[in-house]
Write a protein that holds these residues in place. Structure first.
Motif, PDB file in Angstrom:
ATOM      1  N   ARG A  21       0.829  -1.207   0.000  1.00  0.00           N
ATOM      2  CA  ARG A  21       0.000   0.000   0.000  1.00  0.00           C
ATOM      3  C   ARG A  21       0.868   1.264   0.000  1.00  0.00           C
ATOM      4  N   GLU A  22       1.977   1.219   0.717  1.00  0.00           N
ATOM      5  CA  GLU A  22       2.901   2.359   0.689  1.00  0.00           C
ATOM      6  C   GLU A  22       3.475   2.563  -0.711  1.00  0.00           C
ATOM      7  N   LYS A  23       3.883   1.459  -1.359  1.00  0.00           N
ATOM      8  CA  LYS A  23       4.460   1.558  -2.705  1.00  0.00           C
ATOM      9  C   LYS A  23       3.423   2.075  -3.711  1.00  0.00           C
ATOM     10  N   ILE A  24       2.183   1.620  -3.581  1.00  0.00           N
ATOM     11  CA  ILE A  24       1.133   2.066  -4.492  1.00  0.00           C
ATOM     12  C   ILE A  24       0.862   3.559  -4.313  1.00  0.00           C
ATOM     13  N   ASN A  25       0.826   4.026  -3.073  1.00  0.00           N
ATOM     14  CA  ASN A  25       0.613   5.454  -2.825  1.00  0.00           C
ATOM     15  C   ASN A  25       1.754   6.289  -3.402  1.00  0.00           C
ATOM     16  N   ALA A  26       2.990   5.803  -3.223  1.00  0.00           N
ATOM     17  CA  ALA A  26       4.140   6.524  -3.775  1.00  0.00           C
ATOM     18  C   ALA A  26       4.087   6.551  -5.303  1.00  0.00           C
ATOM     19  N   TYR A  27       3.669   5.421  -5.899  1.00  0.00           N
ATOM     20  CA  TYR A  27       3.558   5.351  -7.360  1.00  0.00           C
ATOM     21  C   TYR A  27       2.486   6.314  -7.875  1.00  0.00           C
ATOM     22  N   GLU A  28       1.339   6.360  -7.190  1.00  0.00           N
ATOM     23  CA  GLU A  28       0.264   7.258  -7.619  1.00  0.00           C
ATOM     24  C   GLU A  28       0.693   8.717  -7.503  1.00  0.00           C
ATOM     25  N   GLN A  29       1.425   9.059  -6.442  1.00  0.00           N
ATOM     26  CA  GLN A  29       1.910  10.427  -6.308  1.00  0.00           C
ATOM     27  C   GLN A  29       2.910  10.772  -7.414  1.00  0.00           C
ATOM     28  N   ALA A  30       3.799   9.801  -7.732  1.00  0.00           N
ATOM     29  CA  ALA A  30       4.767  10.034  -8.814  1.00  0.00           C
ATOM     30  C   ALA A  30       4.052  10.205 -10.150  1.00  0.00           C
ATOM     31  N   GLN A  31       2.985   9.427 -10.375  1.00  0.00           N
ATOM     32  CA  GLN A  31       2.212   9.559 -11.607  1.00  0.00           C
ATOM     33  C   GLN A  31       1.541  10.923 -11.691  1.00  0.00           C
ATOM     34  N   MET A  32       1.024  11.408 -10.582  1.00  0.00           N
ATOM     35  CA  MET A  32       0.391  12.724 -10.571  1.00  0.00           C
ATOM     36  C   MET A  32       1.420  13.823 -10.858  1.00  0.00           C
ATOM     37  N   GLN A  33       2.615  13.694 -10.246  1.00  0.00           N
ATOM     38  CA  GLN A  33       3.664  14.683 -10.502  1.00  0.00           C
ATOM     39  C   GLN A  33       4.107  14.644 -11.959  1.00  0.00           C
ATOM     40  N   LEU A  34       4.237  13.433 -12.507  1.00  0.00           N
ATOM     41  CA  LEU A  34       4.630  13.309 -13.909  1.00  0.00           C
ATOM     42  C   LEU A  34       3.573  13.895 -14.828  1.00  0.00           C
ATOM     43  N   SER A  35       2.299  13.650 -14.505  1.00  0.00           N
ATOM     44  CA  SER A  35       1.218  14.208 -15.314  1.00  0.00           C
ATOM     45  C   SER A  35       1.232  15.733 -15.269  1.00  0.00           C
ATOM     46  N   ASP A  36       1.464  16.295 -14.075  1.00  0.00           N
ATOM     47  CA  ASP A  36       1.553  17.753 -13.960  1.00  0.00           C
ATOM     48  C   ASP A  36       2.729  18.290 -14.773  1.00  0.00           C
ATOM     49  N   TYR A  37       3.852  17.572 -14.730  1.00  0.00           N
ATOM     50  CA  TYR A  37       5.034  18.007 -15.484  1.00  0.00           C
ATOM     51  C   TYR A  37       4.763  17.963 -16.985  1.00  0.00           C
ATOM     52  N   GLU A  38       4.108  16.886 -17.447  1.00  0.00           N
ATOM     53  CA  GLU A  38       3.796  16.776 -18.872  1.00  0.00           C
ATOM     54  C   GLU A  38       2.872  17.900 -19.310  1.00  0.00           C
ATOM     55  N   GLU A  39       1.865  18.194 -18.497  1.00  0.00           N
ATOM     56  CA  GLU A  39       0.950  19.281 -18.842  1.00  0.00           C
ATOM     57  C   GLU A  39       1.680  20.620 -18.885  1.00  0.00           C
ATOM     58  N   TYR A  40       2.621  20.825 -17.937  1.00  0.00           N
ATOM     59  CA  TYR A  40       3.371  22.078 -17.921  1.00  0.00           C
ATOM     60  C   TYR A  40       4.249  22.205 -19.160  1.00  0.00           C
TER      61      TYR A  40
END
Length: 354
Positions: free
Chosen positions: A117-136
């Motif tokens: 569950r910790e790894k999944i939460n970290a992965y989801e946060q990294a995906q959100m950051q990557l998505s924000d970076y791509e949009e930027y």
């Protein structure tokens, strides 16, 4: 990009054999006790032993079969619980797994669930950051195109008022900024989990003309002789992706041009594929560098242009072609030009010729 497909779970060995191996000591103990009891019965009364031998054998077989069946069912339930838990390691499925596996493994399962569950939460946060970076990045690239368009308009409308050398330098600067912006934009798109390709019939000739128009000031300054098909031809692909591939080929031809430069677009059609050749008579590539030109960051021996080269252009072109289901190859000889081939498979190849 095709979604990743997780391979189906396949046990390393058959369930029955796995049960035998896992519970082999228990089976051997039961067989030993059964044999010892039979020996005592034979010593006590051999006649009774022989009369009861068939019952003893059948009972033993029934006992072992029942044990295998029960253990097999328990093992199947445990595997099913593991699969459900790995698909979604929440607390509910964690409790079901503990129930199926037994309290002996409860602590290990709780630790596994907490870690997953910790790894999944970290992965989801990294995906959100990557998505924000791509949009930027995409937003920045699109916003940069506005001043570039304004610069292009000013150069076109006021070219007569500017000295020739200044006008040429501004054209070169505009071209480099445009190319760098395109590289950043397409790199972000290639690495993005969201694809916005639009596959449709695309005219190769119109794409070539559009790219040549973008690079026309530099082509005219270098005094390029340009040849491309006079007849119309259509392929089924993404227009922006094809424009990027063509633009990269033209950009390289301009960068590494030689005396009396020539840029030639030709089409070759076979039974299985259609090939667009983009040839120039520039500096070319050394034979030892040719296998590596599509690798990320590779610049090779480009002479005085090496300090300006990033090694990203052909790498991005290769990745873009892969995304579009195309192939891109190259052949060259040092000092005799460069031939870039864009290969359209039969399913996406030339649809018509006019």
């Amino acid at each position: 990009m095709k979604p990743a497909i997780r391979p189906a779970f396949k046990p390393a060995i058959k369930p029955v054999l796995k049960i035998y191996r896992q519970y082999a000591p228990c089976f051997l103990l039961l067989i030993g006790m059964d044999g010892f009891s039979s020996l005592l019965l034979w010593l006590a009364d051999a006649e009774a032993f022989y009369s009861l031998l068939s019952i003893i054998v059948l009972t033993s077989i029934l006992l072992f079969s029942t044990m295998c069946y029960v253990l097999g069912r328990l093992n199947a339930r445990r595997i099913q619980a593991y699969k459900a838990f790995l698909d979604q390691p929440d607390e509910c499925r964690e409790k079901l797994l503990v129930k199926a596996a037994g309290e002996t493994y409860a602590d290990d399962i709780h630790l596994l669930g907490f870690t997953l569950r910790e790894k999944i939460n970290a992965y989801e946060q990294a995906q959100m950051q990557l998505s924000d970076y791509e949009e930027y990045v995409e937003s920045w690239a699109h916003e940069t195109k506005a001043p570039l368009s304004l610069l292009t308009m000013i150069l076109d409308n006021r070219r007569d008022e500017l000295p020739e050398q200044i006008s040429l330098r501004l054209d070169i600067i505009r071209s480099r900024i445009q190319e760098s912006t395109n590289h950043m934009l397409y790199y972000a798109r290639l690495k993005s989990s969201r694809k916005d390709y639009l596959f449709e019939p695309v005219s190769i000739r119109s794409c070539i003309e559009e790219v040549l128009e973008d690079y026309m000031p530099l082509l005219e300054e270098k005094q390029f002789q340009i040849e491309y098909p006079s007849s119309g031809c259509t392929v089924y692909t993404d227009r922006r992706g094809l424009l990027f591939l063509l633009g990269q080929a033209v950009s390289n031809a301009v960068k590494y041009s030689n005396h009396d430069p020539v840029l030639c677009f030709t089409l070759e059609q076979t039974d299985k594929e259609d090939i667009l050749h983009i040839r120039d008579q520039g500096l070319g590539v050394r034979l030892c560098d040719l296998p590596y030109i599509f690798e990320k960051g590779f610049t090779g021996d480009t002479g005085s242009m090496r300090r300006h080269a990033t090694g990203m252009g052909l790498y991005l072109a290769k990745e873009m072609a892969k995304d579009l289901g195309l192939q891109i190859t190259a052949s060259s000889e040092r000092g005799k030009g460069f031939d870039l081939k864009i290969i359209f498979p039969s399913g996406a190849g030339l649809l018509e010729r006019v």
